[in-house]
Motif scaffolding. Sequence first.
Motif, short mmCIF file in Angstrom:
data_model
loop_
_atom_site.label_atom_id
_atom_site.label_comp_id
_atom_site.label_asym_id
_atom_site.label_seq_id
_atom_site.Cartn_x
_atom_site.Cartn_y
_atom_site.Cartn_z
N ARG A 121 0.84 -1.21 0.00
CA ARG A 121 0.00 0.00 0.00
C ARG A 121 0.87 1.25 0.00
O ARG A 121 0.58 2.21 -0.72
CB ARG A 121 -0.94 -0.02 1.21
N ALA A 122 1.96 1.23 0.76
CA ALA A 122 2.87 2.38 0.79
C ALA A 122 3.52 2.60 -0.58
O ALA A 122 3.65 3.75 -1.04
CB ALA A 122 3.94 2.18 1.86
N ALA A 123 3.91 1.52 -1.25
CA ALA A 123 4.51 1.64 -2.58
C ALA A 123 3.50 2.20 -3.59
O ALA A 123 3.84 3.05 -4.41
CB ALA A 123 5.03 0.28 -3.04
N HIS A 124 2.28 1.71 -3.52
CA HIS A 124 1.23 2.21 -4.42
C HIS A 124 0.94 3.70 -4.15
O HIS A 124 0.76 4.48 -5.09
CB HIS A 124 -0.06 1.40 -4.25
N THR A 125 0.90 4.08 -2.89
CA THR A 125 0.63 5.47 -2.54
C THR A 125 1.75 6.38 -3.04
O THR A 125 1.48 7.47 -3.57
CB THR A 125 0.44 5.61 -1.01
N ALA A 126 3.00 5.94 -2.91
CA ALA A 126 4.12 6.74 -3.41
C ALA A 126 4.04 6.90 -4.93
O ALA A 126 4.26 8.00 -5.45
CB ALA A 126 5.45 6.07 -3.02
N ARG A 127 3.70 5.83 -5.63
CA ARG A 127 3.57 5.92 -7.09
C ARG A 127 2.40 6.83 -7.48
O ARG A 127 2.50 7.59 -8.44
CB ARG A 127 3.37 4.51 -7.68
N TRP A 161 -8.58 -2.20 -3.08
CA TRP A 161 -8.53 -3.64 -2.85
C TRP A 161 -7.58 -3.95 -1.69
O TRP A 161 -7.90 -4.78 -0.82
CB TRP A 161 -8.09 -4.37 -4.13
N LEU A 162 -6.42 -3.30 -1.65
CA LEU A 162 -5.47 -3.53 -0.55
C LEU A 162 -6.11 -3.17 0.79
O LEU A 162 -5.97 -3.91 1.77
CB LEU A 162 -4.20 -2.70 -0.77
#
Length: 178
Positions: A121-127, A161-162
């Motif tokens: 989730r952190a990686a998706h938020t950064a992207r 979804w996450l």
Amino acid sequence: MSTPHVLLGLLAGGSRHGYELKRAHDERLPRARPLAFGQVYATLGRLERDGLVAAAGQDRVGGPDRTAYALTDQGRVTLDQWLSTVEAPMPYVASTLFAKVVVALLVADVDRARSYLIAQRAAHTARLRELTTVKGDPAATLSDVVAADFAIAHLDADLRWLHATLGRVADWHREVHP
């Protein structure tokens, strides 16, 4: 992505050689994986073999001969058919993200699965933040903005979804390990 069809579409505006096609692809599809020159020329060879493109001359600009290719009438028909065909929604969940979560629940404990989901989730938020910056960049082209919108919509769906899956990890783990 259908590289042959994209190349046919790029040739619809006029003849080009492989280098120009690669550059046009990478400019018009800025968030797609850049094409390798070898992929461009191999695809052009297959398109020529199938009668969808034809050599339209050669030029030499300070280097080796460059063959320009043009769309044939058959290539135009093939391109038009492809553009007229509606893409069916994906019938299967084919995502590494989904597979990793399922496998994590099969082989790991609840805390490890939850930690993976939080890190993802952190990686998706950064992207998502990076792409939002692209949209606000005054130098961004319309191609950049449209590609960023597409990626943002998919990241948003993954993030929802996450979040939902994080709330279900313990129950899902009990279901997998009764």
